[in-house]
Design an enzyme around this catalytic site. Structure first.
Site, PDB file in Angstrom:
ATOM      1  N   TYR A 209       0.630  -1.304  -0.087  1.00 52.33           N
ATOM      2  CA  TYR A 209       0.051   0.060   0.088  1.00 52.33           C
ATOM      3  C   TYR A 209       0.905   1.173  -0.229  1.00 52.33           C
ATOM      4  CZ  TYR A 209      -4.290   2.925   1.096  1.00 52.33           C
ATOM      5  OH  TYR A 209      -5.058   3.642   1.093  1.00 52.33           O
TER       6      TYR A 209
ATOM      7  N   TYR B 235      -5.358   5.808  -7.634  1.00 54.60           N
ATOM      8  CA  TYR B 235      -5.790   5.482  -6.176  1.00 54.60           C
ATOM      9  C   TYR B 235      -7.162   5.029  -6.084  1.00 54.60           C
ATOM     10  CZ  TYR B 235      -6.646   6.588  -1.054  1.00 54.60           C
ATOM     11  OH  TYR B 235      -6.609   6.567  -0.024  1.00 54.60           O
TER      12      TYR B 235
END
Lengths: 326, 136, 391
Positions: free
Chosen positions: C294, C344
């Site tokens: 991440y 994103y």
């Protein structure tokens, strides 16, 4: 979200004929470059550079004679009072183009950029005219104001001898307002209110602490049973599960444990660059998040010795801030 | 009035800061002096009808104040070649606009400097941009 | 014998919309498009789906997506809190649902108009006076109100303690950009970045510069989770076995602002997630061939490498410096470009990339793909999973 798919294609087709054309309204200076209009401009803008109004000083400068302030360029061709009272010029292709946008919901308009270049300074007696061309229309863009298109126009200014004296590009965003503009905040007298820092939301567990700050106290919550200090305040002691607590005043001494310097985004009500630090308090095991004030944000560093002060950061709003120890 | 010489300048030089009190007189006076009689720049009612709280500064005045900020530093022998600005928050009466600037580039070939500047009020930057000027 | 989540589920379908700065349609529509694509990829029909799960931050209600897509009876639905920390939390929900028989086929979805709609870079504000709002009220008055500002605070301290610099962060950004250049779905497809681009980009929150921060994107993704037995019977695009999955919140946890722990240069919550994943799967870091880590911000990749034991605490900058995160390196990571350079979608585009890595269909496919680690958001209650090959 702006027009999409076939609708968007069809709309963009209607824009194409406008790219590259003259806007078609007359832009001829009604007066020669003259001392009266220059003086009026310099007085309004408090520009005291002598080359604009003082013949002797101008003669001694590299300009050799009185010249007009370069940023007055467009003033020589604007139509003045007609802008307030006149009927719209039926030949104005720019207005026609804007109406196309209005009709499909891109009703917002805002000038975003302008660029002027000056080939020479204008002198008394010069006479300018201008031609404006719609230079480009951008692709559909997502902007902070909403979805829209940028329209660039370019104006070329020439003198009495048809020589180019300067040019101006002007960039306007025609956009679909992304939301209804919020009512402008005002103070009691109806004047526009100044932006302030974001205030804390207050509720049972934190209100007492902020009331302490407004009374010039930097308080730390203390468990009444086991005596452990804790910050930020919480309703129960994590050590002994007691819900009984009181508070003590912090010594206000500390050391920067970590920090940041915020550049973006700039939120109204705050000064940027903005230094925010996590400070190790003198009280063991406690930290406090705060602004570091009274120094250049670039000078803040880990290990810096700092001390607390309760300071009025906005009218009627005090905060605990830290400043370097001299 | 003495002028800044090209040879004296360095990249990174800061211009003297200016604080400009934005008053109704400055906004209206600047708009009319620039022949811009668009009502929102001199008529509070018209400005409010457009969603603003009060009259707001026109672009020519903003341009003129940026020029003044730079030539107040550079002096009578400087020649402004280019003004490129980006517009931000509006200037309405009661604001103070703080002008700051630094020398961003120097070009020996034509003795020009590029000044990067910003004019900021309480809502953020009213104007940011660059001014290119030739120095003696 | 207590049930563990070892090898109890597989991902059998993935779907996504295009990623853009302006989708031109609702978040609900994006969710529906991604969900329908994932169902098709799994070789299923909407009738087969009986479970749904997403983030608490998602604006598209499960039953609204179900009605629109034609999904009928639901026997399982749930939500996971804490923003990007939920990215594998939702997978954990789906795995538990199929492992316990609460549902047979669970859709995991997430869609957002992150650029044209509500933008996270604009920070937190108002709402009802919940304990969460009181929490933010300790930070907003001093100006600490965006994800970049919270993460920068940890980054500064980490740099001070380990000697890591902005140049080390640049290596992460450049490695991922190199991947995005080959990925047609990526915003930065065919747009390489130099070290100078990284170092001269504007400061967002010092020490983070522009390219250290993820993008804001419009788009949706979805995937389908079922049991390994059902997975074997499906004519799907390729199944990824979930070897382990776990969530974790650490001691003295705050959402993004755990500044009060004895040290803030490590991630106790991710340590806890890592420990569970190794225990459940019986694997070790040496078994992991590639990873989706991440990356809302570049620096958080470093701390996760340390949490999972790919290197010692404080040594991640040394681990990555010879190209460990690039193709051919020890741990090719974020082969889609990551959230810095692909898009994103709150970590969920990374789940789809994890499945592609197992299938061998990534735009930047590493030679070895036995096991892939996929992690979720950092600085908050979080989660991770290990994917492997289904026999």
């Amino acid at each position: 979200m702006g027009l999409q798919g076939k609708e968007r294609e069809a709309f963009e087709k209607t824009l194409e004929p406008y790219v590259g054309i003259e806007i078609g309204i007359k832009e001829i200076g009604r007066d020669e470059i003259n001392q009266a209009m220059i003086r009026h401009w310099c007085e309004a803008l408090d520009n005291e550079l002598p080359i604009y109004t003082d013949a002797e000083a101008a003669a001694d400068s590299m300009h050799g004679e009185i010249v007009a302030p370069p940023t007055m360029l467009q003033a020589w061709i604007l139509p003045g009072m007609e802008m307030a009272t006149g009927e719209p010029d039926p030949n104005d292709k720019q207005k026609e183009l804007h109406r196309l946008f209005d009709d499909v919901g891109y009703t917002g308009v805002v000038a975003t950029n302008t660029e002027q270049e000056y080939n020479r300074y204008l002198k008394l007696g010069d006479r300018v005219k201008a031609v404006t061309v719609i230079e480009t229309i951008s692709e559909q863009k997502a902007t902070g104001l909403g979805i829209g298109y940028f329209i660039n126009t370019k104006t070329t200014f020439t003198d009495q001898n048809d020589e180019v004296v300067g040019s101006m590009t002007f960039r306007v965003l025609k956009f679909e307002p992304s939301q209804q503009p919020a009512a402008a905040p005002t103070d009691d007298s109806g004047a526009p209110a100044k932006p302030t820092r974001i205030r804390p939301a207050l509720a049972h567990d934190n209100q007492w602490w902020w009331e302490g700050v407004q009374a010039d106290k930097f308080l730390i919550q203390r468990c009444e049973d086991c005596g452990v200090l804790r910050h930020p305040p919480r309703p129960m002691c994590g050590e002994c599960q007691s819900i009984r607590w009181d508070s003590v005043e912090a010594t206000g001494q500390g050391e920067v444990y970590s920090y940041v310097v915020i550049h973006y985004p700039e939120v109204p009500g705050y000064e940027y660059p903005l230094a925010v630090a996590v400070v190790d308090l003198e009280e063991p095991g406690l930290r406090f998040v705060t602004n570091v004030v009274d120094c250049d944000p670039e000078d803040v560093h880990i290990g810096m010795k700092v001390e607390a002060e309760v300071r009025e950061m906005d009218p009627d709003f005090k905060m605990v801030v830290f400043k370097p120890i001299a | 009035m003495s002028s800044v010489q090209y040879a004296e300048t360095n990249v990174g030089d800061a211009l003297p800061e200016q604080k400009i009190e934005v008053t109704s007189s400055l906004i209206v006076g600047g708009a009319l002096a620039s022949q811009d009689f668009t009502p929102v720049h001199h008529d509070r009612g018209a400005a409010q009808a457009s969603g603003m709280q009060d009259v707001f500064m026109n672009i020519l005045t903003t341009n003129g104040l940026c020029e003044r900020f730079v030539t107040d530093w550079a002096g009578s022998d400087a020649q402004v070649r280019k003004v490129a600005i980006k517009l931000g928050t509006p200037n309405t009466p009661g604001e103070t606009m703080t002008m700051t600037g630094t020398v961003l580039e120097r070009n020996d070939a034509d003795k020009t400097v590029v000044v990067e500047l910003a004019g900021k009020n309480t809502w953020g930057n009213h104007v940011t941009g660059t001014i290119t000027l030739a120095l003696p | 014998m207590p049930t563990t989540l070892k090898d109890e589920a597989a991902i059998v379908g993935i779907g996504q919309t295009e990623f853009s700065k302006n989708s031109g349609r609702s978040e609900l529509q994006l969710a529906c498009e991604a969900t329908a694509a994932a169902i098709k990829d799994a070789g299923l029909t909407p009738d087969d789906i009986d479970g749904m799960t997403t983030f608490t931050m998602d604006t598209s209600d499960e039953i609204e997506v179900a009605r629109a897509v034609g999904i009928k009876d639901l026997t399982f639905f749930s939500r996971t809190p804490h923003g990007g920390g939920a990215a594998i939390g939702v997978m954990h929900q789906a795995v538990m649902a199929v492992a316990t028989g609460s549902a047979n086929y669970v859709v995991v979805y997430r869609s957002l108009n992150g650029r044209s709609g509500a933008r996270y870079s604009e920070g937190v504000s108002g709402g009802p006076t919940t304990s969460d709002l009181i929490h933010w009220s300790w930070y907003m008055p001093s100006g600490l109100m965006t994800p970049a500002s919270w993460v920068a605070m940890f980054t500064q301290r980490y740099m001070f303690e380990t000697g890591c610099t902005s140049l080390d962060l640049a290596e992460i950004c450049m490695a991922q950009r190199e991947h995005a250049v080959n990925n047609p779905n990526a915003f930065f497809y065919q747009r390489p970045m130099t070290l100078e681009d990284h170092q001269t980009a504007r400061k967002i929150v010092d020490p983070l510069r522009l390219y250290d921060c993820c993008q804001e994107t419009d788009g949706g993704t979805a995937c389908i989770v079922t049991t390994p037995e059902r997975a074997r019977d499906l004519d799907c695009g390729g199944a990824a076995l979930i070897r382990s999955v776990a969530q974790g919140a650490g001691a003295e946890q705050e959402s993004m602002t755990s500044f009060y722990r004895p040290t803030i240069s490590s991630l106790p919550e991710m340590d806890l997630v890592a420990k569970q994943n190794w225990e459940i799967s019986g694997l070790t870091p040496d078994d992991i061939d590639c990873a989706v880590i991440y990356d809302a911000f570049s620096s958080i990749v470093l701390w996760q490498l340390e949490s999972f034991g790919f290197c010692k605490p404080g040594e991640a900058k040394d681990f990555i410096k010879d190209g460990a995160l690039r193709l051919g390196g020890r741990l090719p990571s974020n082969t889609h470009g990551g959230q810095l350079s692909e898009a994103y979608i709150h970590g969920m585009n990374g789940v789809n990339e994890g499945v592609r890595l197992i299938r061998g269909t990534s735009s930047n496919q590493p030679a070895k793909n036995g096991h892939v680690l996929v992690t979720a958001g950092v600085g908050i209650p979080t989660s991770a999973m290990i994917l492997g090959q289904l026999d």
